[in-house]
Design a protein around this motif. Structure first.
Motif, PDB file in Angstrom:
ATOM      1  N   ARG A  91      21.169  -5.066   4.615  1.00  0.00           N
ATOM      2  CA  ARG A  91      21.114  -4.601   5.999  1.00  0.00           C
ATOM      3  C   ARG A  91      22.289  -3.663   6.297  1.00  0.00           C
ATOM      4  NH1 ARG A  91      18.832  -9.896   6.517  1.00  0.00           N
ATOM      5  NH2 ARG A  91      20.692 -11.016   7.219  1.00  0.00           N
ATOM      6  N   VAL A  92      23.428  -3.947   5.695  1.00  0.00           N
ATOM      7  CA  VAL A  92      24.562  -3.020   5.815  1.00  0.00           C
ATOM      8  C   VAL A  92      24.198  -1.671   5.197  1.00  0.00           C
ATOM      9  CG1 VAL A  92      26.914  -2.553   5.036  1.00  0.00           C
ATOM     10  CG2 VAL A  92      26.317  -4.826   5.900  1.00  0.00           C
ATOM     11  N   ALA A  93      23.546  -1.708   4.031  1.00  0.00           N
ATOM     12  CA  ALA A  93      23.100  -0.463   3.395  1.00  0.00           C
ATOM     13  C   ALA A  93      22.136   0.287   4.296  1.00  0.00           C
ATOM     14  CB  ALA A  93      22.440  -0.770   2.047  1.00  0.00           C
ATOM     15  N   ALA A  94      21.270  -0.447   5.012  1.00  0.00           N
ATOM     16  CA  ALA A  94      20.333   0.186   5.941  1.00  0.00           C
ATOM     17  C   ALA A  94      21.079   0.885   7.077  1.00  0.00           C
ATOM     18  CB  ALA A  94      19.370  -0.860   6.502  1.00  0.00           C
ATOM     19  N   TRP A 113      14.555 -12.543   7.527  1.00  0.00           N
ATOM     20  CA  TRP A 113      15.935 -12.250   7.138  1.00  0.00           C
ATOM     21  C   TRP A 113      16.326 -12.912   5.822  1.00  0.00           C
ATOM     22  CZ3 TRP A 113      17.081  -8.606  10.535  1.00  0.00           C
ATOM     23  CH2 TRP A 113      16.557  -8.688  11.824  1.00  0.00           C
ATOM     24  N   LYS A 114      15.345 -13.210   4.954  1.00  0.00           N
ATOM     25  CA  LYS A 114      15.628 -13.995   3.751  1.00  0.00           C
ATOM     26  C   LYS A 114      15.683 -13.190   2.454  1.00  0.00           C
ATOM     27  CE  LYS A 114      13.596 -18.349   5.418  1.00  0.00           C
ATOM     28  NZ  LYS A 114      12.597 -19.405   5.148  1.00  0.00           N
ATOM     29  N   VAL A 115      15.022 -12.036   2.400  1.00  0.00           N
ATOM     30  CA  VAL A 115      14.837 -11.340   1.123  1.00  0.00           C
ATOM     31  C   VAL A 115      15.797 -10.159   0.993  1.00  0.00           C
ATOM     32  CG1 VAL A 115      13.135 -10.312  -0.424  1.00  0.00           C
ATOM     33  CG2 VAL A 115      12.396 -11.967   1.310  1.00  0.00           C
ATOM     34  N   PRO A 116      16.645 -10.136  -0.038  1.00  0.00           N
ATOM     35  CA  PRO A 116      17.606  -9.036  -0.218  1.00  0.00           C
ATOM     36  C   PRO A 116      16.945  -7.790  -0.807  1.00  0.00           C
ATOM     37  CG  PRO A 116      17.861 -10.615  -1.992  1.00  0.00           C
ATOM     38  CD  PRO A 116      16.829 -11.199  -1.054  1.00  0.00           C
ATOM     39  N   VAL A 117      16.318  -7.020   0.056  1.00  0.00           N
ATOM     40  CA  VAL A 117      15.542  -5.850  -0.364  1.00  0.00           C
ATOM     41  C   VAL A 117      15.994  -4.615   0.405  1.00  0.00           C
ATOM     42  CG1 VAL A 117      13.266  -4.803   0.023  1.00  0.00           C
ATOM     43  CG2 VAL A 117      13.454  -6.898  -1.296  1.00  0.00           C
ATOM     44  N   PHE A 118      15.996  -3.471  -0.266  1.00  0.00           N
ATOM     45  CA  PHE A 118      16.166  -2.190   0.419  1.00  0.00           C
ATOM     46  C   PHE A 118      14.894  -1.376   0.213  1.00  0.00           C
ATOM     47  CE2 PHE A 118      17.288   2.157   1.139  1.00  0.00           C
ATOM     48  CZ  PHE A 118      18.181   2.102   2.205  1.00  0.00           C
ATOM     49  N   LEU A 119      14.408  -0.781   1.286  1.00  0.00           N
ATOM     50  CA  LEU A 119      13.216   0.061   1.217  1.00  0.00           C
ATOM     51  C   LEU A 119      13.626   1.531   1.242  1.00  0.00           C
ATOM     52  CD1 LEU A 119      10.706  -1.664   3.692  1.00  0.00           C
ATOM     53  CD2 LEU A 119      11.046  -2.077   1.262  1.00  0.00           C
ATOM     54  N   GLY A 120      13.209   2.275   0.234  1.00  0.00           N
ATOM     55  CA  GLY A 120      13.491   3.708   0.166  1.00  0.00           C
ATOM     56  C   GLY A 120      12.220   4.509   0.003  1.00  0.00           C
ATOM     57  N   SER A 121      12.363   5.814  -0.169  1.00  0.00           N
ATOM     58  CA  SER A 121      11.215   6.722  -0.255  1.00  0.00           C
ATOM     59  C   SER A 121      10.362   6.419  -1.488  1.00  0.00           C
ATOM     60  CB  SER A 121      11.692   8.172  -0.317  1.00  0.00           C
ATOM     61  OG  SER A 121      12.535   8.470   0.765  1.00  0.00           O
ATOM     62  N   SER A 122       9.050   6.313  -1.291  1.00  0.00           N
ATOM     63  CA  SER A 122       8.125   6.013  -2.384  1.00  0.00           C
ATOM     64  C   SER A 122       7.723   7.279  -3.131  1.00  0.00           C
ATOM     65  CB  SER A 122       6.870   5.331  -1.832  1.00  0.00           C
ATOM     66  OG  SER A 122       5.897   5.184  -2.842  1.00  0.00           O
ATOM     67  N   PHE A 123       7.781   7.217  -4.466  1.00  0.00           N
ATOM     68  CA  PHE A 123       7.380   8.341  -5.300  1.00  0.00           C
ATOM     69  C   PHE A 123       5.859   8.439  -5.428  1.00  0.00           C
ATOM     70  CE2 PHE A 123      11.737   8.250  -6.120  1.00  0.00           C
ATOM     71  CZ  PHE A 123      12.120   9.374  -6.834  1.00  0.00           C
ATOM     72  N   ALA A 124       5.152   7.373  -5.117  1.00  0.00           N
ATOM     73  CA  ALA A 124       3.705   7.346  -5.329  1.00  0.00           C
ATOM     74  C   ALA A 124       2.975   8.373  -4.463  1.00  0.00           C
ATOM     75  CB  ALA A 124       3.166   5.942  -5.046  1.00  0.00           C
ATOM     76  N   TYR A 125       3.581   8.750  -3.349  1.00  0.00           N
ATOM     77  CA  TYR A 125       2.899   9.629  -2.393  1.00  0.00           C
ATOM     78  C   TYR A 125       3.290  11.099  -2.539  1.00  0.00           C
ATOM     79  CZ  TYR A 125       1.622   5.314   0.060  1.00  0.00           C
ATOM     80  OH  TYR A 125       1.106   4.083   0.391  1.00  0.00           O
ATOM     81  N   ILE A 126       4.146  11.433  -3.494  1.00  0.00           N
ATOM     82  CA  ILE A 126       4.643  12.812  -3.594  1.00  0.00           C
ATOM     83  C   ILE A 126       3.501  13.819  -3.770  1.00  0.00           C
ATOM     84  CG2 ILE A 126       5.955  14.412  -5.040  1.00  0.00           C
ATOM     85  CD1 ILE A 126       7.945  12.189  -5.561  1.00  0.00           C
ATOM     86  N   ALA A 127       2.643  13.591  -4.761  1.00  0.00           N
ATOM     87  CA  ALA A 127       1.561  14.547  -5.043  1.00  0.00           C
ATOM     88  C   ALA A 127       0.612  14.735  -3.854  1.00  0.00           C
ATOM     89  CB  ALA A 127       0.798  14.121  -6.295  1.00  0.00           C
ATOM     90  N   THR A 161      14.373   6.768   8.342  1.00  0.00           N
ATOM     91  CA  THR A 161      13.220   5.865   8.227  1.00  0.00           C
ATOM     92  C   THR A 161      13.435   4.818   7.139  1.00  0.00           C
ATOM     93  OG1 THR A 161      12.091   7.491   6.799  1.00  0.00           O
ATOM     94  CG2 THR A 161      11.568   7.534   9.153  1.00  0.00           C
ATOM     95  N   ALA A 162      14.221   5.139   6.103  1.00  0.00           N
ATOM     96  CA  ALA A 162      14.556   4.122   5.098  1.00  0.00           C
ATOM     97  C   ALA A 162      15.397   3.017   5.728  1.00  0.00           C
ATOM     98  CB  ALA A 162      15.302   4.761   3.926  1.00  0.00           C
ATOM     99  N   GLY A 163      16.378   3.413   6.548  1.00  0.00           N
ATOM    100  CA  GLY A 163      17.220   2.416   7.204  1.00  0.00           C
ATOM    101  C   GLY A 163      16.456   1.571   8.200  1.00  0.00           C
ATOM    102  N   ILE A 164      15.683   2.228   9.070  1.00  0.00           N
ATOM    103  CA  ILE A 164      14.893   1.493  10.065  1.00  0.00           C
ATOM    104  C   ILE A 164      13.840   0.625   9.379  1.00  0.00           C
ATOM    105  CG2 ILE A 164      13.180   1.773  11.905  1.00  0.00           C
ATOM    106  CD1 ILE A 164      16.018   2.270  12.819  1.00  0.00           C
ATOM    107  N   GLY A 165      13.197   1.154   8.338  1.00  0.00           N
ATOM    108  CA  GLY A 165      12.173   0.403   7.619  1.00  0.00           C
ATOM    109  C   GLY A 165      12.737  -0.836   6.952  1.00  0.00           C
ATOM    110  N   THR A 166      13.947  -0.724   6.386  1.00  0.00           N
ATOM    111  CA  THR A 166      14.581  -1.876   5.746  1.00  0.00           C
ATOM    112  C   THR A 166      14.879  -2.970   6.768  1.00  0.00           C
ATOM    113  OG1 THR A 166      15.582  -0.490   4.027  1.00  0.00           O
ATOM    114  CG2 THR A 166      16.599  -2.637   4.429  1.00  0.00           C
TER     115      THR A 166
END
Length: 433
Positions: free
Chosen positions: A327-330, A70-84, A56-61
């Motif tokens: 995107r390669v990282a994704a 396709w302009k912003v160099p961002v990677f989306l990973g698991s959010s810590f805010a929702y752990i609790a 889901t991190a790869g697909i989400g990115t």
């Protein structure tokens, strides 16, 4: 039209310009290593299957990149805010089924299939993503200039500083497991970045990890048990979301904090790259992309997604900004989710190796915040000094605002404090002196 207050975003040279496909692939692998530890930590703590989180991190990115043109160099990973809240919801429905354990990890060790109970948390995550998407649509309606008035450079610069400083204890804790290994990784990355020439200079993180890993292996600090037992191929353990009022009440309000934190992340990326991504493609698109990626993650049973500061630190350190690298990282994240053996090899990287690298990356983010304040000629006196002081202490001091299942702390709370305080100063005509 009111002129933007962000007049001094300094353009940066993109060192990945004109690079071969193999060079971009290696740079993408570097970002994969960087995001991996934090992305798999969330499923480890919550019981969500690791391969689902990576998928889901790869697909989400990739979805984020599509929405942001396709302009912003961002990677989306698991959010810590929702752990609790994820743990709270899962535990609640386990107890409803007559299962009682001291922790999620105890339930996993006992062989309990958590997916039927995690499904309720996944439903909350799917709806929380739609809330973030709604915030993005709201920004689109009010316009970027009005939005910028809520986040003048004094607030955005301080938020970027806080991103690095809030994360810094995590880096120190990871490094403290073995300081010698951590310092070897850190020193290698610094030496490669500052003294090497050619392509090697763009992949200091990979060099730091490789050298640290070799030293750790030679000193008996690497376990290969999981690597030897992992299979070569396997589908992620997907599960469909379930919906309940309890889960929605516990998880959906959490979307507020990551939404506010998202602003700081986008300002940080803009400052690093030297492009006003909050204007083009626009903050509304980046937040919408973040929200939809989170909703898709919930549909597949994964954790919520968020823009990763670790990868922003790599951007600042290497100055390689081509969005294709992310995107390669994704794609690598998706491959890791389908090849457990490779994922096990990456998971075998000792914690202090990554801790040494992250000391550098998180410090780079905080430094970018300082540069944002300087480049925008923010006067550190009068109301600006008070605004920064309150934000820094609120963000770093452990303050928490609670209302039922909703809690706001850290960067999100600091941002709200900055907005409110700055708004009061503007309305009351407070002095800059």
């Amino acid at each position: 039209m009111r002129e933007s207050e962000y007049t001094n975003v300094v353009p940066q040279e993109d060192r990945s310009a004109g690079m071969s496909i193999w060079g971009l692939i290696l740079l993408g692998l570097q970002h994969t290593f960087t995001m991996f530890g934090a992305t798999v930590l969330v499923p480890y703590l919550t019981g969500i299957p690791v391969n689902v989180a990576l998928f889901t991190a790869g697909i989400g990115t990739l979805l984020f990149h599509w929405i942001t043109k396709w302009k912003v160099p961002v990677f989306l990973g698991s959010s810590f805010a929702y752990i609790a809240p994820i743990i709270a919801v899962t535990t609640y429905y386990m107890k409803q089924a007559g299962l009682s354990f001291g922790s999620i990890n105890e339930a996993v060790a006992a062989g309990v299939d958590l997916r039927p109970y995690l499904a309720y948390a996944a439903g909350g995550i799917a709806i929380a993503g739609l809330v973030k998407f709604g915030f993005g649509f709201l920004i689109k309606l009010i316009g970027i200039r009005r939005f910028e008035r809520l986040f003048p450079p004094v607030i955005s610069g301080t938020m970027i500083i806080l991103i690095g400083l809030i994360l810094s204890p995590v880096a120190i804790q990871m490094a403290s497991a073995n300081w010698w290994i951590a310092l070897i990784s850190l020193a290698t990355a610094v030496i490669v970045r500052l003294y090497s020439k050619g392509f090697s200079r763009l992949v200091p993180v990979i060099w730091g990890i490789v050298v640290g890993y070799i030293v750790a292996a030679l000193t008996g600090n690497v376990s290969f048990t999981e690597v030897s037992t992992a299979s070569w191929a396997g589908l992620p353990e997907f599960y469909l979301p379930k919906f309940s009022w309890y889960a929605l009440a516990a998880i959906v309000p959490v979307a507020i904090a990551p939404s506010v934190e998202h602003f700081g992340d986008v300002f940080a990326i803009s400052a690093v790259v030297g492009k006003k991504f909050y204007e083009d493609p626009g903050m509304h698109r980046t937040l919408m992309g973040d929200g939809l990626a989170t909703s898709i993650a919930g549909v597949f049973g994964g954790p919520a997604n968020t823009t990763y500061s670790e990868n922003t630190g790599v951007l600042a350190f290497t100055k390689a900004f081509n969005p294709w690298i992310m995107r390669v990282a994704a794609f690598f994240a998706i491959i890791l989710s389908l090849v457990p053996k490779v994922g096990a090899i990456v998971r075998s990287i000792p914690v202090p190796v990554m801790g040494g690298i992250e000391i550098l990356l998180f410090g780079m983010i905080a430094s970018i915040g300082v540069r944002t304040l300087v480049s925008n000629k923010v006067k550190v006196d009068g109301k600006n000094l008070v605004t920064m002081s309150l934000m820094l202490v609120t963000g770093l001091g452990g303050a928490i605002f609670k209302a039922g299942n909703f809690a706001l702390q850290g960067l999100g709370l600091a941002a709200i404090v900055g907005i409110v305080v700055n708004g009061i100063f503007v309305l009351t005509g407070a002095s800059d002196d």
